[in-house]
Design a protein around this motif. Structure first.
Motif, short mmCIF file in Angstrom:
data_model
loop_
_atom_site.label_atom_id
_atom_site.label_comp_id
_atom_site.label_asym_id
_atom_site.label_seq_id
_atom_site.Cartn_x
_atom_site.Cartn_y
_atom_site.Cartn_z
N TYR A 122 0.83 -1.20 0.00
CA TYR A 122 0.00 0.00 0.00
C TYR A 122 0.87 1.26 0.00
O TYR A 122 1.99 1.25 0.52
N ILE A 123 0.31 2.33 -0.55
CA ILE A 123 1.00 3.61 -0.41
C ILE A 123 0.90 4.04 1.04
O ILE A 123 -0.03 3.66 1.76
N GLU A 124 1.85 4.83 1.50
CA GLU A 124 1.89 5.26 2.90
C GLU A 124 1.85 6.77 2.97
O GLU A 124 2.68 7.46 2.38
N GLY A 125 0.87 7.31 3.70
CA GLY A 125 0.75 8.74 3.89
C GLY A 125 1.58 9.21 5.06
O GLY A 125 1.92 8.44 5.96
N GLU A 126 1.87 10.51 5.07
CA GLU A 126 2.72 11.06 6.12
C GLU A 126 2.06 10.97 7.49
O GLU A 126 2.74 10.73 8.50
N PHE A 127 0.75 11.14 7.56
CA PHE A 127 0.07 11.17 8.85
C PHE A 127 -0.88 9.98 9.07
O PHE A 127 -0.98 9.46 10.17
N LEU A 128 -1.56 9.55 8.02
CA LEU A 128 -2.57 8.51 8.16
C LEU A 128 -2.01 7.11 8.01
O LEU A 128 -2.73 6.13 8.24
N GLY A 129 -0.75 6.98 7.64
CA GLY A 129 -0.15 5.66 7.49
C GLY A 129 -0.63 4.97 6.23
O GLY A 129 -0.75 5.60 5.17
#
Length: 407
Positions: free
Chosen positions: A239-246
């Protein structure tokens, strides 16, 4: 000498919290069955002199549900910020395993037990008492407070809050507090505030194989086996990983297939709930699924279908983020520090709720903040009385800061 803008009063009385929580807990309110508790809420506000009204809605496309919300308003003497506080009065259905009476509101030390005690009658109780205190002590202020107590948050679409948005009843708000139990859900010490949340979609993947006799399975195409291979491969998605939401995640919530007494099943269905982060949507989910199936050796054909929804806005729960530098957010964090004498921990909600509709569709900051406790959606659910008291005090302090102090 100038008179103070508002009276000084001690913190909200824990006994008042216990009394109101017992009333809320003792009124069973599984989603689609919230009428009694919403009637209680409506009468409670009108009894203390706060303008409240029943908002009715009808969802005719899928659920055929006639629901209602309670909306309370306190208006100031002049224009100013419009602050919305949102909470849901419904609960999940009662599960097995309770060792306490789920409708008594049993108090043991700092804990109050009951279905929905944490999620989220605690937040609704805190909001009600903060509104009561503000109404009693602040006769001159600017702006407006809109408190919404909604139905069907725990259901599949968030129909109550969706109806408020669809009908434009929240179109002018400037800041939203969702009094969900941030500390309780995030398993953190109180106070904890969430500045955003992952989103999510419900969907299904259907597999179409070829029937054959169970004695000769190789002559058919087993849709159930192919569905199983797909489910196993889901665990390997990068999965792609966001800076805050993981990262987002796909969860299998149901599987359906039946080959009868002695046949290779030619059909299987996998139902999923798929949490997403910023940058992910229906199209990225479809891409994940297609790529996953390509990595298997299945022979079935397949079809992806997102669940139907009452409206376009309620089709999915979109992820969102709130900037910490926002003026209202900074003031809210200041209120937490002033009441608790400590900084709030900052988190990001990993699941979905009405706050997604509010934070992603109204284009205004929507923080998630509420009580601590344990066993959310489970047996022996409880919230701590002290954190409900402080939640109410923090909401009250914030309202004074932005509506009274800044006049």
């Amino acid at each position: 000498m100038l008179e103070p803008k508002f009276e000084i009063q001690e913190n909200i009385n824990p006994n008042e919290v216990i009394e109101l929580m017992k009333n809320l807990i003792s009124s069973p309110s599984p989603y689609f069955h919230e009428a009694a508790i919403l009637d209680f809420t409506y009468l409670w506000f009108n009894k203390i002199g706060i303008k409240a009204f029943i908002h009715e809605y009808y969802e005719s496309k899928i659920t055929n549900f006639k629901g209602k919300n309670v909306i309370c308003e306190i208006s100031g003497n002049s224009d100013g910020p419009i602050i919305c506080i949102n909470g849901h009065m419904d609960t999940v259905n009662l599960c097995n395993g309770w060792t306490k009476d789920p409708y008594e509101g049993l108090v043991e030390g700092d804990k109050i037990y009951g279905i929905g005690a944490l999620d989220m009658k605690s937040g609704c109780c805190a909001t009600m008492l903060a509104m009561k205190k503000f109404h009693e002590l602040n006769k001159k202020f600017h702006g407006k407070i809109i408190a919404t107590f909604v139905s069907d948050e725990e259901g599949p679409y968030g129909l109550g809050t969706n109806a408020l948005i669809e009908e434009g009843l929240l179109k002018d708000v400037d800041f939203i507090i969702s009094a969900e139990p941030s500390a309780g859900f995030n398993n953190r010490s109180f106070p904890d505030v969430s500045l955003g949340a992952r989103g999510g979609y419900g969907l299904e993947v259907e597999f179409f194989g070829k029937a054959a006799h169970a004695a000769m399975p190789s002559s058919g195409v087993n849709a159930a086996v192919d569905a199983g291979k797909f489910m196993c491969e889901l665990e390997k998605i990068d999965y792609i990983e966001g800076e805050f939401l993981g990262k987002g995640v796909a969860c299998v919530i149901a599987v359906e297939s039946d080959g009868g007494a002695c046949s290779v099943p030619d059909y299987a269905k996998v139902k999923l709930f798929w949490h997403v982060v910023m940058g992910e949507n229906e199209k990225t989910i479809e891409n994940y699924i297609v790529d996953t199936i390509k990595k298997t050796s299945i022979k079935s054909t397949f079809q992806i279908s997102f669940r139907d929804a009452p409206t376009a806005g309620s089709r999915g729960y979109m992820p969102y983020l709130v900037p910490k530098q926002n003026h209202f957010v900074a003031t809210f964090l200041e209120s937490i520090k002033d009441v608790c004498d400590c900084e709030a921990s900052i988190s990001y909600f990993q699941s979905i709720g009405d706050f997604n509709h509010l934070g992603s569709r109204l284009n205004v900051p929507a923080v998630i903040f509420g009580a601590e406790g344990e066993n959310i959606h489970g047996a022996d659910e409880y919230a701590t009385i002290s954190s409900i008291v402080k939640t109410a005090d923090i909401i009250y302090d914030f309202l004074v800061k932005v509506l009274v102090d800044e006049m």
